[in-house]
Design an enzyme around this catalytic site. Sequence first.
Site, short mmCIF file in Angstrom:
data_model
loop_
_atom_site.label_atom_id
_atom_site.label_comp_id
_atom_site.label_asym_id
_atom_site.label_seq_id
_atom_site.Cartn_x
_atom_site.Cartn_y
_atom_site.Cartn_z
N LYS A 108 6.69 49.83 48.06
CA LYS A 108 8.27 49.50 48.16
C LYS A 108 9.30 48.00 48.43
O LYS A 108 9.99 48.03 48.42
CB LYS A 108 8.08 50.75 49.70
CG LYS A 108 7.92 51.60 49.57
CD LYS A 108 9.03 52.41 48.52
CE LYS A 108 8.23 54.12 47.94
NZ LYS A 108 9.12 54.16 46.54
N HIS A 166 5.12 55.84 34.51
CA HIS A 166 2.94 57.28 34.48
C HIS A 166 4.39 58.25 35.22
O HIS A 166 5.09 57.85 36.13
CB HIS A 166 2.67 56.12 35.83
CG HIS A 166 1.60 55.16 35.50
ND1 HIS A 166 0.60 54.59 36.54
CD2 HIS A 166 1.36 54.79 33.89
CE1 HIS A 166 0.13 53.59 35.50
NE2 HIS A 166 0.47 53.68 34.31
N TYR A 175 -5.45 55.41 44.30
CA TYR A 175 -5.72 55.25 46.09
C TYR A 175 -6.57 55.38 46.45
O TYR A 175 -6.55 56.75 46.81
CB TYR A 175 -3.70 55.03 46.66
CG TYR A 175 -3.19 54.35 46.41
CD1 TYR A 175 -1.84 55.16 45.41
CD2 TYR A 175 -1.90 53.54 47.12
CE1 TYR A 175 -0.70 54.73 44.54
CE2 TYR A 175 -0.83 52.60 46.55
CZ TYR A 175 -0.26 53.04 45.21
OH TYR A 175 0.50 52.67 44.96
N TYR A 187 8.30 58.35 47.52
CA TYR A 187 6.98 57.09 46.23
C TYR A 187 7.91 57.15 44.89
O TYR A 187 7.75 55.44 44.71
CB TYR A 187 5.62 58.00 45.73
CG TYR A 187 4.29 57.04 45.26
CD1 TYR A 187 5.23 56.42 43.37
CD2 TYR A 187 3.64 56.06 45.83
CE1 TYR A 187 3.86 54.96 42.75
CE2 TYR A 187 2.88 55.03 44.97
CZ TYR A 187 3.04 54.79 44.03
OH TYR A 187 1.97 53.88 43.59
N PRO A 216 2.37 46.14 51.71
CA PRO A 216 2.10 46.56 49.84
C PRO A 216 1.80 48.89 49.67
O PRO A 216 1.74 48.91 48.52
CB PRO A 216 1.49 45.83 48.96
CG PRO A 216 0.51 45.30 50.01
CD PRO A 216 1.29 45.97 52.00
#
Length: 389
Positions: free
Chosen positions: A296, A72, A200, A384, A292
């Site tokens: 990580k 991704h 998200y 990220y 979550p």
Amino acid sequence: MRAHVAIIGSGPAGLLLGQLLTNAGIDNIVLDRVGKDYILGRVRAGVLEEGSVRLLDQAGSSARLHAQGLQHDGFSLAFDGRNHRINLWELTGKKVTVYGQTEVTRDLMEQREISGAKSIYEADNVNVHDFGSTSPHVTYEQAGRTERIDCDFIAGCDGFHGVSRRSVPERAISTYERAYPFGWLGVLAEVPPVASELIYANHPRGFALCSMRSMTRSRYYVQCPLDDKVEAWSDDRFWDELRLRLPAEDAQAVTTGPSFEKSIAPLRSFVAEPMRFGRLFLAGDAAHIVPPTGAKGLNLAVSDVHYLFEGLRDYYTDGSVAGLDAYSGRALQRVWKAVRFSWSMTMMMHRFPDTGAFGQKIQEAELDYLVHSRAASTALAENYVGLAF
Ligand code: APR
Ligand code: PHB
């Protein structure tokens, strides 16, 4: 029995450490209190940083990951009815790989079987002894007998509820914790994901996350009250709630279907310091837990293993203890940055009891600034995709 290293825990941390040690000719034994099927039945997150992929490459356990993992270049933040893409590749030159933790664990288990390294499953009453001395040992019970493993070092890779951290005297350890006043209700369904990347979503009704395990298997989450019950969530109720929390274009695109896994997990931030106690080293969830939201948990277990393996390798190669002495400090420096990132993402994306209308506006303003500021988006993207090991 005797081994250079006794590893408690056959999750990603224990198995990856075991594989790296085995490849380096350092004999080790992995113990777990449950069986393989139980471990492989756990549903966990699935976003791997490039550093984690590299370490799995180094372990020789990444063939299926490269064949089946989804690369991704970005993900989306949804808020105030709109979607905003964070272009990870353009901002950092890095990508992430979506590949379920269960599959990482399966690959490592299969490779350990091939290597012939010793693993002991369904070991009852595992205990660690004399880790303040130079000759620690581990005991466990199986088939009515008490067994003993003498070793040079013990790796406590036994998760948050394991025996390793609990065996450290209270005066020798400091813990830092933040419990969040909500949980995540997650479902798995054999339906195509709503989008090709993760979404998200911040919404006044609560957080939602659109993820996947493949392009035919979706993983979705909605924030729910801590005391909520899975039984209160029919599939129809879940799909309706998920769609209410997504921008209209995504809500209309959701493919619904029967879920084959549904569970509620609490969220917490937790760090234990230090991560080393004489000949006992904590790694992964045994030492720290992250919500979550930042994906990580697995990646921190991997970076702990990277530091610990380097220390053990140097010890057995040239007797150097520098890497072992530096382990806790090195690991915690990266752990705290990831704990901060996961906390900040959780604070920004979730509805808290005191958020209210003003708090919702503040979260939306923070998100609006973030997605329109290259500097802020880059900072988010850097965290990220994962900070350097
Ligand atoms: N004795 C032996 N084994 C134990 C004991 C014990 N007393 N307590 C726990 N274990 C085993 C568990 O059965 C489990 O298989 O230790 C293993 C710990 O594995 P994980 O919980 O997966 O922890 P870790 O390997 O650090 O992986 C971290 O897992 O929980 C997720 O989000 C987390 O992605 C992160 C990853
Ligand atoms: C998942 O796919 O389970 C997942 C992905 C990203 C997260 C959390 C969970 O941040």
